[in-house]
Design an enzyme around this catalytic site. Structure first.
Site, mmCIF file in Angstrom:
data_model
loop_
_atom_site.group_PDB
_atom_site.id
_atom_site.type_symbol
_atom_site.label_atom_id
_atom_site.label_comp_id
_atom_site.label_asym_id
_atom_site.label_seq_id
_atom_site.Cartn_x
_atom_site.Cartn_y
_atom_site.Cartn_z
ATOM 1 N N ARG A 257 0.857 -1.182 0.000
ATOM 2 C CA ARG A 257 0.000 0.000 0.000
ATOM 3 C C ARG A 257 0.894 1.233 0.000
ATOM 4 O O ARG A 257 1.412 1.640 1.031
ATOM 5 C CB ARG A 257 -0.892 -0.020 1.260
ATOM 6 C CG ARG A 257 -2.102 0.909 1.182
ATOM 7 C CD ARG A 257 -2.679 1.157 2.565
ATOM 8 N NE ARG A 257 -1.812 2.034 3.305
ATOM 9 C CZ ARG A 257 -1.614 1.977 4.624
ATOM 10 N NH1 ARG A 257 -2.209 1.085 5.357
ATOM 11 N NH2 ARG A 257 -0.787 2.834 5.207
ATOM 12 N N HIS A 261 -3.653 4.686 4.441
ATOM 13 C CA HIS A 261 -4.795 3.770 4.571
ATOM 14 C C HIS A 261 -6.061 4.424 4.004
ATOM 15 O O HIS A 261 -6.830 3.805 3.285
ATOM 16 C CB HIS A 261 -5.000 3.389 6.035
ATOM 17 C CG HIS A 261 -6.278 2.654 6.263
ATOM 18 N ND1 HIS A 261 -6.455 1.347 5.865
ATOM 19 C CD2 HIS A 261 -7.462 3.055 6.790
ATOM 20 C CE1 HIS A 261 -7.698 0.970 6.158
ATOM 21 N NE2 HIS A 261 -8.323 1.985 6.719
ATOM 22 N N TYR A 270 4.188 5.904 11.055
ATOM 23 C CA TYR A 270 4.442 4.520 11.481
ATOM 24 C C TYR A 270 5.275 3.700 10.492
ATOM 25 O O TYR A 270 5.492 2.528 10.701
ATOM 26 C CB TYR A 270 3.123 3.796 11.798
ATOM 27 C CG TYR A 270 2.099 3.809 10.674
ATOM 28 C CD1 TYR A 270 2.185 2.908 9.610
ATOM 29 C CD2 TYR A 270 1.034 4.709 10.684
ATOM 30 C CE1 TYR A 270 1.245 2.916 8.600
ATOM 31 C CE2 TYR A 270 0.085 4.720 9.667
ATOM 32 C CZ TYR A 270 0.192 3.827 8.630
ATOM 33 O OH TYR A 270 -0.735 3.834 7.624
HETATM 34 C C1 TPP Z 1 -14.591 -5.723 12.236
HETATM 35 C C2 TPP Z 1 -13.753 -4.484 12.089
HETATM 36 N N1 TPP Z 1 -12.711 -4.280 12.929
HETATM 37 C C3 TPP Z 1 -11.937 -3.177 12.813
HETATM 38 C C4 TPP Z 1 -12.212 -2.240 11.841
HETATM 39 C C5 TPP Z 1 -11.316 -0.990 11.689
HETATM 40 N N2 TPP Z 1 -10.504 -1.133 10.492
HETATM 41 C C6 TPP Z 1 -10.809 -0.458 9.363
HETATM 42 S S1 TPP Z 1 -9.740 -0.769 8.133
HETATM 43 C C7 TPP Z 1 -8.826 -1.806 9.103
HETATM 44 C C8 TPP Z 1 -7.586 -2.484 8.560
HETATM 45 C C9 TPP Z 1 -7.866 -3.525 7.525
HETATM 46 O O1 TPP Z 1 -6.662 -3.954 6.990
HETATM 47 P P1 TPP Z 1 -6.592 -4.990 5.812
HETATM 48 O O2 TPP Z 1 -7.617 -6.056 5.987
HETATM 49 O O3 TPP Z 1 -5.180 -5.451 5.694
HETATM 50 O O4 TPP Z 1 -7.029 -4.147 4.523
HETATM 51 P P2 TPP Z 1 -6.349 -2.868 3.859
HETATM 52 O O5 TPP Z 1 -6.988 -1.666 4.496
HETATM 53 O O6 TPP Z 1 -4.883 -2.930 4.090
HETATM 54 O O7 TPP Z 1 -6.682 -2.901 2.406
HETATM 55 C C10 TPP Z 1 -9.365 -1.898 10.378
HETATM 56 C C11 TPP Z 1 -8.789 -2.707 11.472
HETATM 57 C C12 TPP Z 1 -13.312 -2.473 10.993
HETATM 58 N N3 TPP Z 1 -13.626 -1.633 10.017
HETATM 59 N N4 TPP Z 1 -14.047 -3.601 11.113
#
Ligand code: TPP
Length: 368
Positions: A257, A261, A270
């Site tokens: 990425r 985010h 970070y």
């Molecule tokens: C069930 C849940 N827990 C926590 C969150 C908060 N949250 C939003 S995005 C994220 C990270 C997700 O990372 P990843 O699955 O690696 O996807 P990326 O954003 O890197 O594409 C989190 C923890 C959420 N949206 N839903």
């Protein structure tokens, strides 16, 4: 590198036979598709930074994971995305005006302003409303694939999710189910190495995430996610397997990425600049460009024209979307019941009555 690693284009510029069925026109289409996503991201971020929209998600560096998969799928295959795969409906020909309408959450937005921004949905492209609840869409895709199997149809259901989601309960339940019942589903695990600020090694004990598939009796492979042709090739083969009744595949699309985010995040807090710089060098668009150059089908003029067309398309759609205005309040009452219950009808009427003679106040009374 293990047998499960799929790569077609070398990071430099070596020559390879094209996978069966791919033409030079396909290569250009994929290249242009990736540029469209890049241009979209650049514009969305500018809109957010200038206060014209509230929020956006970008996918800088992950364009090949969207275009390579989308090119290999059929238009009638079902897509259950996370929030970072809007490049898939773009590639399937979604209207740019509708995409922009969603950025503004205006009256023309297919989600009617009710979803989070950047969580697109397109019935006509079988692109199911993007899920912000991490991992929840994985289960929905398996359910859809079970329906396809019962109906003896040859579509496939695909789902995209991140490395972080591969630690969520829904991931494990879905893979277990898929391993037992073998529905035609593809799991695209987009390993961009971060779950917001959390690097992959701090949230899961395994470094090659495709290996999680084996524990559930599901076929797993790792694909160079910055190599659009490899992503296409691996997806096409996995989709054929699924259509032939051989069940699910977990494809770990290994990428990075490059951006934040979301528009609310600052990754410089970070992660090291050097790390990001290193991955920028592996840019999937640049890599494809080198490949096209080698095939003598890339010129400066072609490049400039593609960018110009993408930017113009965006400008036209955004200008239009900004003038449309919010969805009417009463639309909040639609789309849940085929026939509206009387209690809800009364609430809707009350809201409309109040709206007509209402002076907005800031004392906490609805509507604020
Ligand atoms: C069930 C849940 N827990 C926590 C969150 C908060 N949250 C939003 S995005 C994220 C990270 C997700 O990372 P990843 O699955 O690696 O996807 P990326 O954003 O890197 O594409 C989190 C923890 C959420 N949206 N839903």
């Amino acid at each position: 590198m293990s047998d499960n690693w799929v790569q077609v284009m070398e990071e430099g510029a070596a020559s390879y036979d094209l996978p069966a069925g791919l033409t030079e026109a396909d290569l250009k289409q994929m290249y242009e598709g990736m540029i469209m996503i890049r241009a979209y991201d650049e514009r969305a971020l500018k809109l957010q930074r200038s206060g014209r929209i509230g929020f956006c998600v970008t996918s800088f560096g992950e364009e090949a994971t969207q275009v390579g998969t989308a090119h290999a799928l059929r238009p009638d295959d079902w897509v259950f995305p996370a929030y970072r795969q809007y490049g898939v409906p773009l590639y399937r020909g979604a209207s740019m005006t509708k995409m922009a309408a969603h950025l503004f959450g205006n009256a023309d937005d297919s989600a009617k302003g009710r979803q989070m921004p950047a969580h697109y949905t397109f019935d006509e492209h079988r692109f199911v409303s993007a899920s912000s609840v991490i991992g929840s869409q994985i289960i929905h895709a398996v359910g859809c694939a079970m329906a396809i199997k019962y109906r003896k149809s040859d579509e496939v259901a695909v789902t995209y999710f991140g490395d972080g989601a591969s630690s969520a309960n829904d991931f494990h339940s879905s893979l277990n189910f898929a391993g037992v019942y073998k529905p035609p589903v593809l799991f695209f695990l987009v390993n961009n190495q971060y779950a917001i600020s959390l690097p992959v090694e701090k949230q899961t004990g395994i470094s090659e995430l495709y290996k999680k598939a084996e524990g559930y009796g599901v076929h797993g492979i790792r694909v160079d996610g910055n190599d659009v042709i490899a992503v296409y090739k691996a997806t096409r083969e996995a989709a054929q397997r699924a259509r032939d009744g051989k069940g699910a595949t977990l494809l770990e699309l290994f990428t990075y990425r490059v951006g934040a985010h979301s528009s609310s995040d600052d990754p410089t807090r970070y992660r090291e600049k050097d790390e990001t710089a290193e991955w920028k060098e592996k840019d999937p668009i640049e890599r494809m460009k080198r490949y096209l150059q080698q095939l003598n089908i890339w010129t400066e003029e072609y490049e400039a024209e593609v960018w110009e067309q993408c930017r113009t398309k965006l400008s036209v759609a955004i200008t239009k979307a900004e003038q449309i205005g919010d969805p009417p309040w009463e639309s909040a009452f639609e789309n849940v019941y085929a026939e509206m219950p009387s209690a809800l009808e009364a609430q809707k009427q009350e809201l409309l009555d109040r709206e007509s003679g209402l002076e907005l106040n800031n004392e906490g009374e609805f509507p604020l």
